[in-house]
Write an enzyme that holds these catalytic residues in place. Structure first.
Site, PDB file in Angstrom:
ATOM      1  N   LYS A 196       0.849  -1.189   0.000  1.00 29.80           N
ATOM      2  CA  LYS A 196       0.000   0.000   0.000  1.00 29.80           C
ATOM      3  C   LYS A 196       0.890   1.246   0.000  1.00 29.80           C
ATOM      4  O   LYS A 196       1.997   1.197   0.519  1.00 29.80           O
ATOM      5  CB  LYS A 196      -0.909   0.003   1.239  1.00 29.80           C
ATOM      6  CG  LYS A 196      -1.733  -1.259   1.439  1.00 29.80           C
ATOM      7  CD  LYS A 196      -2.854  -1.373   0.433  1.00 29.80           C
ATOM      8  CE  LYS A 196      -3.705  -2.612   0.727  1.00 29.80           C
ATOM      9  NZ  LYS A 196      -4.842  -2.734  -0.210  1.00 29.80           N
ATOM     10  N   LYS A 254       2.555  -8.676  -2.248  1.00 31.36           N
ATOM     11  CA  LYS A 254       1.561  -8.805  -3.319  1.00 31.36           C
ATOM     12  C   LYS A 254       1.295  -7.479  -4.015  1.00 31.36           C
ATOM     13  O   LYS A 254       1.182  -6.443  -3.361  1.00 31.36           O
ATOM     14  CB  LYS A 254       0.257  -9.332  -2.708  1.00 31.36           C
ATOM     15  CG  LYS A 254      -0.947  -9.319  -3.627  1.00 31.36           C
ATOM     16  CD  LYS A 254      -2.186  -9.778  -2.871  1.00 31.36           C
ATOM     17  CE  LYS A 254      -3.435  -9.582  -3.716  1.00 31.36           C
ATOM     18  NZ  LYS A 254      -3.744  -8.145  -3.906  1.00 31.36           N
ATOM     19  N   ASP A 292      -1.454  -5.184  -5.636  1.00 31.93           N
ATOM     20  CA  ASP A 292      -2.903  -5.106  -5.499  1.00 31.93           C
ATOM     21  C   ASP A 292      -3.549  -5.412  -6.842  1.00 31.93           C
ATOM     22  O   ASP A 292      -2.894  -5.387  -7.887  1.00 31.93           O
ATOM     23  CB  ASP A 292      -3.332  -3.741  -4.967  1.00 31.93           C
ATOM     24  CG  ASP A 292      -4.410  -3.867  -3.899  1.00 31.93           C
ATOM     25  OD1 ASP A 292      -5.314  -4.716  -4.075  1.00 31.93           O
ATOM     26  OD2 ASP A 292      -4.350  -3.154  -2.895  1.00 31.93           O
ATOM     27  N   GLU A 293      -4.846  -5.691  -6.802  1.00 31.60           N
ATOM     28  CA  GLU A 293      -5.514  -6.204  -7.999  1.00 31.60           C
ATOM     29  C   GLU A 293      -5.484  -5.219  -9.161  1.00 31.60           C
ATOM     30  O   GLU A 293      -5.485  -5.627 -10.323  1.00 31.60           O
ATOM     31  CB  GLU A 293      -6.965  -6.601  -7.676  1.00 31.60           C
ATOM     32  CG  GLU A 293      -7.898  -5.456  -7.315  1.00 31.60           C
ATOM     33  CD  GLU A 293      -7.822  -5.035  -5.863  1.00 31.60           C
ATOM     34  OE1 GLU A 293      -8.605  -4.151  -5.469  1.00 31.60           O
ATOM     35  OE2 GLU A 293      -6.983  -5.580  -5.115  1.00 31.60           O
ATOM     36  N   HIS A 346      -6.601 -13.337  -7.695  1.00 37.65           N
ATOM     37  CA  HIS A 346      -7.420 -12.350  -6.992  1.00 37.65           C
ATOM     38  C   HIS A 346      -8.833 -12.407  -7.559  1.00 37.65           C
ATOM     39  O   HIS A 346      -9.012 -12.629  -8.755  1.00 37.65           O
ATOM     40  CB  HIS A 346      -6.834 -10.946  -7.150  1.00 37.65           C
ATOM     41  CG  HIS A 346      -7.397  -9.970  -6.161  1.00 37.65           C
ATOM     42  ND1 HIS A 346      -8.659  -9.427  -6.287  1.00 37.65           N
ATOM     43  CD2 HIS A 346      -6.884  -9.460  -5.013  1.00 37.65           C
ATOM     44  CE1 HIS A 346      -8.884  -8.610  -5.266  1.00 37.65           C
ATOM     45  NE2 HIS A 346      -7.820  -8.623  -4.476  1.00 37.65           N
ATOM     46  N   SER A 382      -7.674 -12.080   3.477  1.00 37.88           N
ATOM     47  CA  SER A 382      -7.109 -10.749   3.255  1.00 37.88           C
ATOM     48  C   SER A 382      -8.217  -9.715   3.330  1.00 37.88           C
ATOM     49  O   SER A 382      -9.304  -9.931   2.811  1.00 37.88           O
ATOM     50  CB  SER A 382      -6.426 -10.693   1.881  1.00 37.88           C
ATOM     51  OG  SER A 382      -5.936  -9.409   1.599  1.00 37.88           O
TER      52      SER A 382
END
Length: 479
Positions: free
Chosen positions: A175, A201, A203-204, A294, A379
């Site tokens: 983030k 990861k 993010d989508e 995702h 998550s």
């Protein structure tokens, strides 16, 4: 009357419209082991009998159309038609019914989730005779399952690749999800992995935007992975999102990830589509890459209780199409997820054989035969105080992913990762010693705080955080 019309009439063709239930409602039908079975929640329009509504679903999702056609005589409807074979009322709902439909296996192309869904949930959801329609569950027969590759590797092969056993895996979504440069993004990845996480990861919605092109991100993340591996002695990974505007571009990104030697890539399987997902899954198996999935856009499809498709169906479809991880809700975090229902589809993702259990929303016994399992990913709005509950709910074969719960630590990213790793190790050790995580969870975390200042700081920051909102999509009969 023309000779042609006379010919058609002479073989029994009678034009016009007839009720669906005369052909497609067959309560005497005994299902076959090779049938695909579906459970639909049907809300008929006022005045439409449930038998007619259920038969309409069976017809419109298989061989039927709105009127009688003479070409019906050129095939065997009894062989190819879908059949509504049972209808039952929904407890507590006067206008809703569960309609069970059986589809012959020959209606579907082998190894194609795309074709399966085009038939079963294609046009029928816009049918005017229905006020609402929801696909609650599917039974995929072994004969059809065996036409799919399924997950690229599966749970055991992933553990062997990573050399990690006996505990859930730990992850973190970087983030802010959008706006970081590739170098700063890679720095955050390194700090989290160095602090003790197994994965970080994308993010989508991180694809290849002007502020961070995909190739730059892949390079800096690979550097972070190798540096953290060298310092910790553990195998690390970052879910590099290969989702793209075309299948060709998606595969190009996966090829570059393989060339960098990283262990895992990622795909948004609903926005990307099942055809793209299956193609990427095949590439990942052939080239030794793990595949993280995702479920972005799932709530558009699955959140409303009376219309759409339950996530357990999307989860089954993903296991067929292929993925080694998939997001599955948290039960305790910020996102929607009823506990029993979530545990039901978590079992459907991981286990080889799952018995029918309506108390967990499982309408059919599902035999996956030799198809590998998928790791569920918890998550969304979770932090260290949730660790005992997550460990108890999801067990060892899962990925626990803390985004803000890592990067929001007051001392920085690496201490946030340390706090999560310490909390997890404490919970696993306590469980292995026979302690009850559901009862003693908070005490276990407080004890661990005494020898981890990073965990103590995290516990102080998030001690008052709650997401106390009721679940929209509850199991039938729940208040």
């Amino acid at each position: 009357m023309s000779p042609q019309t006379e010919t058609k009439a002479s073989v029994g063709f009678k034009a016009g419209v007839k009720e669906y239930k005369l052909t497609y409602y067959t309560p005497e039908y005994e299902t076959k082991d090779t049938d695909i079975l579906a459970a639909f929640r049907v809300t008929p329009q006022p005045g439409v009998p449930p038998e007619e509504a259920g038969a309409a679903v069976a017809a419109e999702s298989s061989t039927g159309t709105w009127t009688t056609v003479w070409t019906d005589g050129l095939t065997s409807l009894d062989r190819y038609k879908g059949r509504c074979y049972h209808i039952e009322p929904v407890p507590g709902e006067e206008t809703q019914f569960i309609a069970y439909v059986a589809y012959p296996l020959d209606l579907f192309e082998e190894g194609s989730v795309t074709n399966m869904f085009t038939s079963i949930v294609g046009n029928v959801f816009g049918f005017k005779a229905l006020a609402a329609l929801r696909l609650e569950d599917l039974r995929i027969p072994p004969a059809y399952t065996k036409t799919f590759q399924g997950p690229p590797h599966g749970i055991q092969v992933e553990r062997d690749k990573l050399n990690k056993y006996g505990r859930p895996l730990l992850g973190c979504t970087i983030k802010p999800k959008l706006g970081l440069s590739a170098k700063n993004y890679g720095r955050a990845v390194y700090e989290c992995l160095r602090g003790g996480l197994d994965f970080t990861k994308d993010d989508e919605n991180v694809n290849s935007q002007p502020f961070m092109r995909w190739r730059d991100r892949f390079l800096f993340c690979a550097e972070a992975i190798y540096k953290s591996q060298a310092e910790t002695g553990e195998i690390k990974g970052h879910y590099l999102n290969a989702t793209a505007g075309t299948c060709e571009e998606m595969i190009k990104r996966a090829v570059f990830a393989r060339e960098l030697g990283v262990p895992i890539v990622m795909h948004d399987y609903l926005t990307g589509g099942f055809t793209a997902n299956t193609s990427l899954s095949h590439y990942c198996r052939d080239n030794g890459l793990l595949l993280h999935i995702h479920r972005a856009m799932h709530a558009v499809i699955d959140r409303q209780k009376n219309h759409g498709m339950h996530f357990r169906v999307l989860a089954k479809a993903l296991r067929l199409s292929g993925g080694d991880h998939i997001h599955a809700g948290t039960v305790v975090g910020k996102l929607e997820g009823d506990r029993e229902s979530t545990l039901g589809f978590v079992d459907l993702l991981r286990d080889d054989y799952v018995e029918k259990d309506r108390s967990r929303g499982i309408f059919f016994t599902q035999d996956w035969v030799s198809l590998p399992g998928v790791l569920p990913v918890a998550s969304g709005g979770i932090h260290v105080w949730h660790m005992p509950a997550l460990t108890e709910i999801f067990g060892d074969d899962s990925v626990l992913q803390f985004g803000g719960g890592t990067l929001g630590h007051p001392w920085g990213n690496a201490p946030g990762a340390v706090a999560n790793r310490v909390a997890l190790e404490a919970c696993v050790q306590a469980r292995n010693e026979g302690r009850d995580l559901a009862v003693e969870g908070n005490e276990i975390i407080r004890e661990a705080c005494k020898w981890s200042p990073e965990l103590a700081a995290a516990c102080e920051v998030w001690k008052e955080i709650r997401f106390n909102f009721p679940t929209i999509d509850k199991l039938d009969g729940q208040e």
